[in-house]
Design an enzyme around this catalytic site. Sequence first.
Site, PDB file in Angstrom:
ATOM      1  N   TRP A 164     -26.719 -17.874 -32.350  1.00  0.00           N
ATOM      2  CA  TRP A 164     -25.489 -17.463 -31.503  1.00  0.00           C
ATOM      3  C   TRP A 164     -25.930 -16.269 -30.579  1.00  0.00           C
ATOM      4  O   TRP A 164     -24.961 -15.634 -29.833  1.00  0.00           O
ATOM      5  CB  TRP A 164     -24.634 -16.596 -32.613  1.00  0.00           C
ATOM      6  CG  TRP A 164     -25.423 -15.960 -33.679  1.00  0.00           C
ATOM      7  CD1 TRP A 164     -25.781 -16.631 -34.798  1.00  0.00           C
ATOM      8  CD2 TRP A 164     -26.106 -14.674 -33.575  1.00  0.00           C
ATOM      9  NE1 TRP A 164     -26.612 -15.467 -35.562  1.00  0.00           N
ATOM     10  CE2 TRP A 164     -26.724 -14.521 -34.729  1.00  0.00           C
ATOM     11  CE3 TRP A 164     -25.813 -13.630 -32.546  1.00  0.00           C
ATOM     12  CZ2 TRP A 164     -27.656 -13.178 -34.749  1.00  0.00           C
ATOM     13  CZ3 TRP A 164     -26.657 -12.513 -32.692  1.00  0.00           C
ATOM     14  CH2 TRP A 164     -27.411 -12.211 -33.977  1.00  0.00           C
TER      15      TRP A 164
ATOM     16  N   LYS B 287     -25.850 -28.784 -33.014  1.00  0.00           N
ATOM     17  CA  LYS B 287     -25.025 -28.160 -34.248  1.00  0.00           C
ATOM     18  C   LYS B 287     -25.151 -26.567 -33.625  1.00  0.00           C
ATOM     19  O   LYS B 287     -26.362 -25.999 -33.975  1.00  0.00           O
ATOM     20  CB  LYS B 287     -25.820 -28.507 -35.277  1.00  0.00           C
ATOM     21  CG  LYS B 287     -25.017 -27.743 -36.606  1.00  0.00           C
ATOM     22  CD  LYS B 287     -25.804 -26.854 -37.265  1.00  0.00           C
ATOM     23  CE  LYS B 287     -25.367 -25.796 -38.084  1.00  0.00           C
ATOM     24  NZ  LYS B 287     -24.317 -24.756 -37.259  1.00  0.00           N
ATOM     25  N   HIS B 288     -24.272 -26.089 -33.107  1.00  0.00           N
ATOM     26  CA  HIS B 288     -24.283 -24.744 -32.580  1.00  0.00           C
ATOM     27  C   HIS B 288     -23.874 -23.514 -33.885  1.00  0.00           C
ATOM     28  O   HIS B 288     -23.291 -24.170 -34.746  1.00  0.00           O
ATOM     29  CB  HIS B 288     -23.402 -24.494 -31.737  1.00  0.00           C
ATOM     30  CG  HIS B 288     -23.975 -23.453 -30.561  1.00  0.00           C
ATOM     31  ND1 HIS B 288     -24.857 -22.352 -30.886  1.00  0.00           N
ATOM     32  CD2 HIS B 288     -23.778 -23.341 -29.247  1.00  0.00           C
ATOM     33  CE1 HIS B 288     -25.420 -21.714 -29.851  1.00  0.00           C
ATOM     34  NE2 HIS B 288     -24.752 -22.261 -28.856  1.00  0.00           N
TER      35      HIS B 288
ATOM     36  N   SER C 279     -21.969 -21.380 -36.298  1.00  0.00           N
ATOM     37  CA  SER C 279     -20.495 -21.083 -36.483  1.00  0.00           C
ATOM     38  C   SER C 279     -19.764 -20.226 -35.830  1.00  0.00           C
ATOM     39  O   SER C 279     -18.666 -20.702 -35.229  1.00  0.00           O
ATOM     40  CB  SER C 279     -20.460 -20.847 -38.106  1.00  0.00           C
ATOM     41  OG  SER C 279     -21.422 -21.690 -39.097  1.00  0.00           O
TER      42      SER C 279
ATOM     43  N   SER D 290     -33.443 -17.989 -37.911  1.00  0.00           N
ATOM     44  CA  SER D 290     -34.210 -17.295 -38.974  1.00  0.00           C
ATOM     45  C   SER D 290     -35.575 -18.098 -39.508  1.00  0.00           C
ATOM     46  O   SER D 290     -35.450 -19.545 -39.375  1.00  0.00           O
ATOM     47  CB  SER D 290     -33.400 -16.897 -39.784  1.00  0.00           C
ATOM     48  OG  SER D 290     -33.044 -18.147 -40.418  1.00  0.00           O
TER      49      SER D 290
ATOM     50  N   GLU E  54     -38.181 -22.222 -33.071  1.00  0.00           N
ATOM     51  CA  GLU E  54     -38.455 -20.922 -32.651  1.00  0.00           C
ATOM     52  C   GLU E  54     -37.734 -19.991 -33.114  1.00  0.00           C
ATOM     53  O   GLU E  54     -36.422 -19.915 -33.302  1.00  0.00           O
ATOM     54  CB  GLU E  54     -37.779 -21.125 -31.155  1.00  0.00           C
ATOM     55  CG  GLU E  54     -38.333 -20.098 -30.215  1.00  0.00           C
ATOM     56  CD  GLU E  54     -37.384 -18.944 -30.185  1.00  0.00           C
ATOM     57  OE1 GLU E  54     -37.732 -17.939 -31.030  1.00  0.00           O
ATOM     58  OE2 GLU E  54     -36.422 -18.668 -29.492  1.00  0.00           O
TER      59      GLU E  54
ATOM     60  N   CYS F 193     -34.885 -12.580 -30.346  1.00  0.00           N
ATOM     61  CA  CYS F 193     -36.144 -12.723 -31.273  1.00  0.00           C
ATOM     62  C   CYS F 193     -37.187 -11.937 -30.493  1.00  0.00           C
ATOM     63  O   CYS F 193     -38.289 -11.671 -30.950  1.00  0.00           O
ATOM     64  CB  CYS F 193     -36.437 -14.216 -31.184  1.00  0.00           C
ATOM     65  SG  CYS F 193     -36.065 -14.901 -29.900  1.00  0.00           S
TER      66      CYS F 193
ATOM     67  N   GLU G 250     -38.598  -8.189 -39.982  1.00  0.00           N
ATOM     68  CA  GLU G 250     -37.756  -8.077 -38.394  1.00  0.00           C
ATOM     69  C   GLU G 250     -36.570  -7.381 -38.671  1.00  0.00           C
ATOM     70  O   GLU G 250     -35.573  -7.820 -39.516  1.00  0.00           O
ATOM     71  CB  GLU G 250     -37.676  -9.576 -38.017  1.00  0.00           C
ATOM     72  CG  GLU G 250     -36.856  -9.479 -36.705  1.00  0.00           C
ATOM     73  CD  GLU G 250     -36.569 -10.941 -36.474  1.00  0.00           C
ATOM     74  OE1 GLU G 250     -36.166 -12.053 -37.309  1.00  0.00           O
ATOM     75  OE2 GLU G 250     -36.621 -11.331 -35.097  1.00  0.00           O
TER      76      GLU G 250
HETATM   77  P1  NDP Z   1     -29.571 -18.397 -38.861  1.00  0.00           P
HETATM   78  O1  NDP Z   1     -31.205 -19.099 -38.865  1.00  0.00           O
HETATM   79  O2  NDP Z   1     -29.104 -18.753 -40.278  1.00  0.00           O
HETATM   80  O3  NDP Z   1     -28.694 -19.412 -37.955  1.00  0.00           O
HETATM   81  C1  NDP Z   1     -29.214 -20.085 -36.771  1.00  0.00           C
HETATM   82  C2  NDP Z   1     -28.813 -21.531 -36.732  1.00  0.00           C
HETATM   83  O4  NDP Z   1     -29.330 -22.440 -37.926  1.00  0.00           O
HETATM   84  C3  NDP Z   1     -27.139 -21.688 -36.909  1.00  0.00           C
HETATM   85  O5  NDP Z   1     -26.710 -22.601 -36.223  1.00  0.00           O
HETATM   86  C4  NDP Z   1     -26.877 -21.969 -38.354  1.00  0.00           C
HETATM   87  O6  NDP Z   1     -25.708 -22.339 -38.620  1.00  0.00           O
HETATM   88  C5  NDP Z   1     -28.338 -22.841 -38.707  1.00  0.00           C
HETATM   89  N1  NDP Z   1     -28.604 -22.780 -40.183  1.00  0.00           N
HETATM   90  C6  NDP Z   1     -28.927 -21.599 -40.723  1.00  0.00           C
HETATM   91  N2  NDP Z   1     -29.460 -21.962 -42.007  1.00  0.00           N
HETATM   92  C7  NDP Z   1     -29.662 -23.613 -41.997  1.00  0.00           C
HETATM   93  C8  NDP Z   1     -30.071 -24.698 -42.793  1.00  0.00           C
HETATM   94  N3  NDP Z   1     -30.627 -24.171 -44.038  1.00  0.00           N
HETATM   95  N4  NDP Z   1     -29.871 -25.781 -42.618  1.00  0.00           N
HETATM   96  C9  NDP Z   1     -29.322 -26.094 -41.282  1.00  0.00           C
HETATM   97  N5  NDP Z   1     -28.969 -25.333 -40.343  1.00  0.00           N
HETATM   98  C10 NDP Z   1     -29.046 -23.860 -40.584  1.00  0.00           C
HETATM   99  O7  NDP Z   1     -29.619 -17.045 -38.179  1.00  0.00           O
HETATM  100  P2  NDP Z   1     -28.349 -16.009 -38.746  1.00  0.00           P
HETATM  101  O8  NDP Z   1     -27.497 -16.295 -37.949  1.00  0.00           O
HETATM  102  O9  NDP Z   1     -27.833 -16.047 -40.157  1.00  0.00           O
HETATM  103  O10 NDP Z   1     -29.225 -14.665 -38.322  1.00  0.00           O
HETATM  104  C11 NDP Z   1     -30.037 -14.270 -39.505  1.00  0.00           C
HETATM  105  C12 NDP Z   1     -31.414 -14.003 -38.920  1.00  0.00           C
HETATM  106  O11 NDP Z   1     -32.122 -15.046 -38.279  1.00  0.00           O
HETATM  107  C13 NDP Z   1     -31.201 -12.893 -37.833  1.00  0.00           C
HETATM  108  O12 NDP Z   1     -31.139 -11.561 -38.463  1.00  0.00           O
HETATM  109  C14 NDP Z   1     -32.632 -13.125 -37.121  1.00  0.00           C
HETATM  110  O13 NDP Z   1     -33.919 -12.501 -37.719  1.00  0.00           O
HETATM  111  C15 NDP Z   1     -32.892 -14.309 -37.120  1.00  0.00           C
HETATM  112  N6  NDP Z   1     -32.299 -14.898 -35.898  1.00  0.00           N
HETATM  113  C16 NDP Z   1     -33.381 -15.525 -35.018  1.00  0.00           C
HETATM  114  C17 NDP Z   1     -32.908 -15.790 -33.788  1.00  0.00           C
HETATM  115  C18 NDP Z   1     -33.944 -16.286 -32.704  1.00  0.00           C
HETATM  116  O14 NDP Z   1     -33.674 -16.249 -31.444  1.00  0.00           O
HETATM  117  N7  NDP Z   1     -35.096 -16.662 -33.010  1.00  0.00           N
HETATM  118  C19 NDP Z   1     -31.617 -16.034 -33.481  1.00  0.00           C
HETATM  119  C20 NDP Z   1     -30.794 -15.620 -34.323  1.00  0.00           C
HETATM  120  C21 NDP Z   1     -30.876 -15.448 -35.551  1.00  0.00           C
HETATM  121  P3  NDP Z   1     -24.567 -21.383 -39.177  1.00  0.00           P
HETATM  122  O15 NDP Z   1     -24.355 -20.593 -38.047  1.00  0.00           O
HETATM  123  O16 NDP Z   1     -23.641 -22.628 -39.270  1.00  0.00           O
HETATM  124  O17 NDP Z   1     -25.010 -20.800 -40.445  1.00  0.00           O
END
Ligand code: NDP
Length: 454
Positions: free
Chosen positions: A130, A154-155, A157, A207, A228, A262, A359
């Site tokens: 997001w 799959k964006h 939520s 993450s 990434e 990130c 982080e």
């Molecule tokens: P997530 O990694 O949980 O979410 C990123 C995407 O992955 C979303 O579309 C999420 O879906 C999906 N997702 C998460 N877990 C799974 C899984 N097990 N299987 C399939 N899809 C999955 O990030 P968060 O939004 O919870 O943010 C938490 C942390 O992630 C942040 O604090 C930061 O550290 C890191 N982050 C890093 C980013 C970057 O640019 N590298 C960007 C965003 C977060 P859904 O939203 O439906 O859960």
Amino acid sequence: MAYQTVSPTTGEEIARYSTHDADEIDERLNWAMEAFKDHRDRTYNARAERLETVADLLEKRAREYGELMTREMGKPIDQAVSEAEKCAWVCRYYAQHAESFLADEPEETPAKRSFVAYEPLGPIFAVMPWNFPFWQAFRCAAPALMAGNVVLLKHASNVQGCADAMEDLFKEAGFENHEFQVVRPARKHVSDIIQDRRVRGSALTGSVAAGSAIGREAGDAIKPSVLELGGSDPFIVLDDADLDRAVDIGVTARMQNNGQSCIAAKRFILHSSIAKEFTRRFISAVEDLKVGDPMDDMTDIGPMAREDLRDTVHDQVERAIRDGAVAEAGGHSVDRDGFFYKPTVLTEVERGTVAFDEEIFGPVASLIVAEDAREAVDLANDTRFGLGASIFTEDREKGERLARRVEAGCVFVNEMVKSDPRLPFGGVKDSGYGRELSRHGIREFVNAKTIWVE
Ligand code: NDP
């Protein structure tokens, strides 16, 4: 569970979206295969023409798309508008260069003719976050579509309005047959999609936990993936740095996007001879930032994207303080509706503590002191992450020398870390693998096929 968008500025629900069940997912995978059969045979010109139209529409509607991003995830509106414009840039970049990046490469062998041909793989499953709701998706989709692949997004939520707007935009620009489509699986169906024989690769930005899950599934299914993930980028300031510039850029590098990037500078590693002065100026600049409604052009810092993300950051700050860090600015939520967190500066941060090792994905800077350049690089590398890094020094040769010793996917000397379509983007260590952008990014999801003619 339905997908839900919530205004981070007010905490109120914006919309709900139902998940796609197994049959609806199957239908979308069939559409993707059908789309691929036609799209793979399109000329580069035909693909480029459509992608240039996407870019035109992005530029024309940058404000409208910017408002949508700001509404759903809270970034300041000027940054959201710039994000839409940057998406136009990556579309034009690949529209203009994909053909040369993927041109046949003849090789001298005993054959009459032998060469490498780069061919598309098929539907690519993109799981996106997001924080840059348009950019992250475009960074994946523009090269994929130019290579002849198709994309299932799959964006996250909380940015489903952005997802639908992008799907409509691609359709309107001439990708009419589901070459770019949104899928809303329940979590339990994500692995079915990755495993499905119609899907040929997966890309995730997010993450470490999500990356690990997607990478495991992709490995199990013997399919390529690009991950990434997070970062804890060092921002090294040496004794000969231009301090005005380092402070200015440092504040932006840490606080842009409400601190949720990130590649944000997260650990400021300061040479002991300038540490005091840098800290004084940095705190003063952070305290000057205007926190408020992200739709207001004058706002520097809006809310964090979700309540749980804000709570996680606050928990980290509290644990960091218990570890010995000092909150010289901020350190708490803002007393108003929405998910606001006061821009925070932590000093006296040491190795092996929360503010050094974890982080922190929010507007929180960790300041660390190093005795000399050697110790600064050593501290910079003492992390599980390896995404980006900055080094500030007026001795550019030294900057370059040190840049080679930093364990990261990119190092910027006297500049903040940024993604640029012309240069590869990605990390080492727990920051992930594979590259996006540039000629490297477009080659992640292609078949480098050897053709030998005797
Ligand atoms: P997530 O990694 O949980 O979410 C990123 C995407 O992955 C979303 O579309 C999420 O879906 C999906 N997702 C998460 N877990 C799974 C899984 N097990 N299987 C399939 N899809 C999955 O990030 P968060 O939004 O919870 O943010 C938490 C942390 O992630 C942040 O604090 C930061 O550290 C890191 N982050 C890093 C980013 C970057 O640019 N590298 C960007 C965003 C977060 P859904 O939203 O439906 O859960």
